[in-house]
Motif scaffolding. Sequence first.
Motif, mmCIF file in Angstrom:
data_model
loop_
_atom_site.group_PDB
_atom_site.id
_atom_site.type_symbol
_atom_site.label_atom_id
_atom_site.label_comp_id
_atom_site.label_asym_id
_atom_site.label_seq_id
_atom_site.Cartn_x
_atom_site.Cartn_y
_atom_site.Cartn_z
ATOM 1 N N GLU B 168 -56.137 -12.772 11.601
ATOM 2 C CA GLU B 168 -57.033 -11.677 11.273
ATOM 3 C C GLU B 168 -56.336 -10.334 11.243
ATOM 4 O O GLU B 168 -56.987 -9.301 11.200
ATOM 5 C CB GLU B 168 -58.164 -11.644 12.307
ATOM 6 C CG GLU B 168 -59.101 -12.822 12.147
ATOM 7 C CD GLU B 168 -60.044 -12.946 13.327
ATOM 8 O OE1 GLU B 168 -60.789 -13.932 13.361
ATOM 9 O OE2 GLU B 168 -60.019 -12.063 14.215
ATOM 10 N N LEU B 169 -55.031 -10.359 11.252
ATOM 11 C CA LEU B 169 -54.287 -9.096 11.204
ATOM 12 C C LEU B 169 -54.729 -8.270 10.011
ATOM 13 O O LEU B 169 -54.775 -8.759 8.895
ATOM 14 C CB LEU B 169 -52.789 -9.356 11.065
ATOM 15 C CG LEU B 169 -51.979 -9.620 12.322
ATOM 16 C CD1 LEU B 169 -50.511 -9.759 11.972
ATOM 17 C CD2 LEU B 169 -52.169 -8.515 13.344
ATOM 18 N N ASP B 170 -55.034 -7.021 10.282
ATOM 19 C CA ASP B 170 -55.485 -6.129 9.219
ATOM 20 C C ASP B 170 -54.309 -5.810 8.298
ATOM 21 O O ASP B 170 -53.402 -5.082 8.674
ATOM 22 C CB ASP B 170 -56.037 -4.846 9.870
ATOM 23 C CG ASP B 170 -56.588 -3.851 8.858
ATOM 24 O OD1 ASP B 170 -56.532 -4.154 7.632
ATOM 25 O OD2 ASP B 170 -57.049 -2.794 9.266
ATOM 26 N N MET B 171 -54.370 -6.382 7.106
ATOM 27 C CA MET B 171 -53.245 -6.200 6.190
ATOM 28 C C MET B 171 -53.195 -4.815 5.571
ATOM 29 O O MET B 171 -52.219 -4.463 4.914
ATOM 30 C CB MET B 171 -53.276 -7.265 5.071
ATOM 31 C CG MET B 171 -52.950 -8.666 5.552
ATOM 32 S SD MET B 171 -51.372 -8.806 6.419
ATOM 33 C CE MET B 171 -50.216 -8.767 5.083
ATOM 34 N N THR B 172 -54.261 -4.017 5.771
ATOM 35 C CA THR B 172 -54.181 -2.653 5.243
ATOM 36 C C THR B 172 -53.364 -1.780 6.206
ATOM 37 O O THR B 172 -53.031 -0.644 5.885
ATOM 38 C CB THR B 172 -55.583 -2.015 5.053
ATOM 39 O OG1 THR B 172 -56.206 -1.858 6.328
ATOM 40 C CG2 THR B 172 -56.453 -2.880 4.161
ATOM 41 N N SER B 173 -53.074 -2.323 7.364
ATOM 42 C CA SER B 173 -52.221 -1.584 8.299
ATOM 43 C C SER B 173 -50.774 -1.926 7.995
ATOM 44 O O SER B 173 -50.428 -3.073 7.814
ATOM 45 C CB SER B 173 -52.552 -2.013 9.735
ATOM 46 O OG SER B 173 -51.574 -1.542 10.630
ATOM 47 N N GLU B 174 -49.953 -0.909 7.950
ATOM 48 C CA GLU B 174 -48.534 -1.185 7.665
ATOM 49 C C GLU B 174 -47.826 -1.700 8.893
ATOM 50 O O GLU B 174 -46.815 -2.365 8.822
ATOM 51 C CB GLU B 174 -47.845 0.113 7.236
ATOM 52 C CG GLU B 174 -48.000 0.379 5.764
ATOM 53 C CD GLU B 174 -47.065 1.479 5.282
ATOM 54 O OE1 GLU B 174 -47.474 2.203 4.367
ATOM 55 O OE2 GLU B 174 -45.954 1.603 5.824
ATOM 56 N N ILE B 175 -48.397 -1.362 10.021
ATOM 57 C CA ILE B 175 -47.717 -1.575 11.294
ATOM 58 C C ILE B 175 -48.478 -2.534 12.197
ATOM 59 O O ILE B 175 -49.707 -2.510 12.248
ATOM 60 C CB ILE B 175 -47.612 -0.200 12.021
ATOM 61 C CG1 ILE B 175 -46.664 0.717 11.261
ATOM 62 C CG2 ILE B 175 -47.191 -0.335 13.457
ATOM 63 C CD1 ILE B 175 -45.231 0.218 11.237
ATOM 64 N N LEU B 176 -47.748 -3.366 12.929
ATOM 65 C CA LEU B 176 -48.340 -4.104 14.045
ATOM 66 C C LEU B 176 -47.698 -3.527 15.286
ATOM 67 O O LEU B 176 -46.471 -3.506 15.417
ATOM 68 C CB LEU B 176 -48.042 -5.604 13.945
ATOM 69 C CG LEU B 176 -48.450 -6.415 15.189
ATOM 70 C CD1 LEU B 176 -49.957 -6.438 15.361
ATOM 71 C CD2 LEU B 176 -47.908 -7.834 15.118
ATOM 72 N N GLN B 177 -48.508 -3.029 16.173
ATOM 73 C CA GLN B 177 -47.971 -2.446 17.410
ATOM 74 C C GLN B 177 -48.146 -3.463 18.532
ATOM 75 O O GLN B 177 -49.230 -4.012 18.720
ATOM 76 C CB GLN B 177 -48.723 -1.154 17.742
ATOM 77 C CG GLN B 177 -48.205 -0.467 18.996
ATOM 78 C CD GLN B 177 -48.839 0.896 19.163
ATOM 79 O OE1 GLN B 177 -48.488 1.860 18.502
ATOM 80 N NE2 GLN B 177 -49.815 0.959 20.056
ATOM 81 N N ILE B 178 -47.068 -3.696 19.244
ATOM 82 C CA ILE B 178 -47.127 -4.657 20.352
ATOM 83 C C ILE B 178 -46.847 -3.926 21.653
ATOM 84 O O ILE B 178 -45.791 -3.301 21.814
ATOM 85 C CB ILE B 178 -46.114 -5.807 20.162
ATOM 86 C CG1 ILE B 178 -46.399 -6.549 18.850
ATOM 87 C CG2 ILE B 178 -46.179 -6.771 21.346
ATOM 88 C CD1 ILE B 178 -45.498 -7.745 18.600
ATOM 89 N N LEU B 179 -47.802 -4.018 22.558
ATOM 90 C CA LEU B 179 -47.617 -3.428 23.877
ATOM 91 C C LEU B 179 -47.483 -4.549 24.884
ATOM 92 O O LEU B 179 -48.299 -5.460 24.931
ATOM 93 C CB LEU B 179 -48.813 -2.532 24.247
ATOM 94 C CG LEU B 179 -48.754 -1.835 25.613
ATOM 95 C CD1 LEU B 179 -49.470 -0.499 25.551
ATOM 96 C CD2 LEU B 179 -49.352 -2.667 26.723
ATOM 97 N N MET B 180 -46.438 -4.484 25.686
ATOM 98 C CA MET B 180 -46.279 -5.460 26.766
ATOM 99 C C MET B 180 -46.021 -4.674 28.029
ATOM 100 O O MET B 180 -45.199 -3.744 28.046
ATOM 101 C CB MET B 180 -45.101 -6.399 26.463
ATOM 102 C CG MET B 180 -45.402 -7.327 25.291
ATOM 103 S SD MET B 180 -43.946 -8.167 24.635
ATOM 104 C CE MET B 180 -43.879 -9.597 25.678
ATOM 105 N N SER B 181 -46.721 -5.029 29.102
ATOM 106 C CA SER B 181 -46.613 -4.216 30.317
ATOM 107 C C SER B 181 -46.960 -5.005 31.567
ATOM 108 O O SER B 181 -47.788 -5.902 31.532
ATOM 109 C CB SER B 181 -47.574 -3.020 30.190
ATOM 110 O OG SER B 181 -47.688 -2.346 31.411
ATOM 111 N N PRO B 182 -46.313 -4.663 32.684
ATOM 112 C CA PRO B 182 -46.706 -5.302 33.941
ATOM 113 C C PRO B 182 -48.097 -4.849 34.395
ATOM 114 O O PRO B 182 -48.704 -5.454 35.268
ATOM 115 C CB PRO B 182 -45.625 -4.863 34.931
ATOM 116 C CG PRO B 182 -44.986 -3.675 34.324
ATOM 117 C CD PRO B 182 -45.166 -3.773 32.851
ATOM 118 N N ASP B 183 -48.569 -3.741 33.799
ATOM 119 C CA ASP B 183 -49.904 -3.226 34.141
ATOM 120 C C ASP B 183 -50.862 -3.465 32.990
ATOM 121 O O ASP B 183 -50.450 -3.767 31.885
ATOM 122 C CB ASP B 183 -49.841 -1.716 34.420
ATOM 123 C CG ASP B 183 -48.736 -1.371 35.404
ATOM 124 O OD1 ASP B 183 -47.952 -0.449 35.111
ATOM 125 O OD2 ASP B 183 -48.652 -2.060 36.464
#
Lengths: 287, 282
Positions: B168-183
């Motif tokens: 379901e990734l929005d293909m109108t978005s140029e970017i996929l942002q990935i956040l990974m965090s211990p919190d």
Amino acid sequence: MRFRGKLMDIECIQHFTRVVSTVSKLAKTCTLKIDRSKLYFILQGNVVSGDISIWCELPQCHIFTEFNMEGLSEDADEIFLELTPENIVKAMKSARNAKWVKMKLTNKHIPCITFEVELPSLTNLPRTVIHDVPVCVIPRRSWAEFQEPKLTDFDISIYMPPLKVVKNIVDRMKHLGNFVMLSVNRNGEMTLKVETDLVSVSTHFYNLTCPNSRSWSKDPSVTRTPTQSCHHFVEARVNIQKLAQFVSSQQVVPQKVVCNIHANRTVHFLLLHNDVTLQYFLPVVSM
Amino acid sequence: MPLNTQQAEDDGQYVLVAKLDNARNMSTILKAVHFKETALVIASAMGLKVTVEDSKCIQANAFLQAGIFQEFLIKEEQVTFKINLTVLLECLNIFGSSSTPGSTTALRMCYAGYGSPLVLMLEEGGVLTNCSIKTQEPDETLDFNFCSTNVINKIIMKSECLKEAFNELDMTSEILQILMSPDKPYFRLSTFGNAGSTHSDFPKESDMVEAFNCTQTQTNRYKVSLLKPSVKALSSSVRVSIRTDNRGFLSLQFMIKNEDGQVCFVEYYCAPDEDMEEDYDS
């Protein structure tokens, strides 16, 4: 000119639908010939342009419970109509569960075949659907174009392997090249080969059977005397899309599919299923 | 057809011979990296490694270890060639791509060395297909220099939940942002498309998460168009590992089970989008 037919058996309705569906997959427009005994779907392609030709026959008594026709005149007791088979398929879609279907040649501004379909109803009132399929009446002077092609003496004949298997292979080969070389020998071997600069793919079928020289041919004068060894291959190069079209057109597994090759001229497929015969002519393309 | 004797004679000329009873065990894995027409094949005693790259920013590697083959013989230490992957897949699937139970296509793959075509022999139900595919001069592949010592964040999860999000990734978005965090939010995928932004959060306590090893909060952005092909690998996989290193490079490793229950791996490396990179060091 008159034509009326009533289909009352659900199996006949489905049978007719399947035949027309097959034809619609092979030709956008074609000629429907009606005579006292049969219905014919005909496509006369221009061989020089590399077009395919089709000749499909089915006895009217196997689909119509009631049938009535009157041709152009007493000595020309036939009807030739040009139509789009897909339109008949669409009309017959309404008839999937029909009680009966009536087909009639009518004139509604333009000539049509009118399909009247009576559907099952929960109430006492009948439910009918009417489809008008436009047709073009072909004049007598053009009838000579639509004669059954003569089955000339072919160089070789063979019973095809299951079309489903051939379909899978040809569908893949379609993506690799435009032409396929069909080779057959009297030892029951058939090869399909596509070759381009980048890739060469050949598929080999073994243990196929060759029909008895006279059992399938309508023309008793067709004789074949094997002059070459069993292992000699007769080859024919055809357009792969047109071959794919034929092998993908069947909805049921046909009883018999014969492939006849006249090297340098034609590849002829003869499909027999119950009472229906379908002939598909593929012109051979030279290198 | 005296196939066996013919094979014994032919094998002498080949530097690589591989046999597989079920060609799908190979085609499924290759499909997972098929996002460009050409691929580089490296064969060694370990098996086959097939690499596909795009834009110098993304690289996918499919590993077909020698163990999945019924026979894997190689005469040289390493054999490399470039090949048209589209054509190779068409040949492997020549008898049809749907998996009908009970019918498998047997494969014999041979290569006679530099300049020779890749030769495939496939058989199903008594029907034989021979393919000869031209090979090309191998190219240099990128070394993404991704090593485990530089991994900052790592999550291993079941593929199912990630499949929905990726599909379901929005293909109108140029970017996929990935956040990974211990919190919190631990693991978040975000897109910024025409209709607005979408965030998918995956908490670390979720059943879907099998291992969670995040040491630093990192937010990295990747071009959606480059990552979209990895959906092919994701959809065939049972498990996926997501790792980012100190440069923001992304490594996705997919574990794919074939029809015989054997496990193969496909990995994707993706460089972060240069234009808008944010990397937080806590």
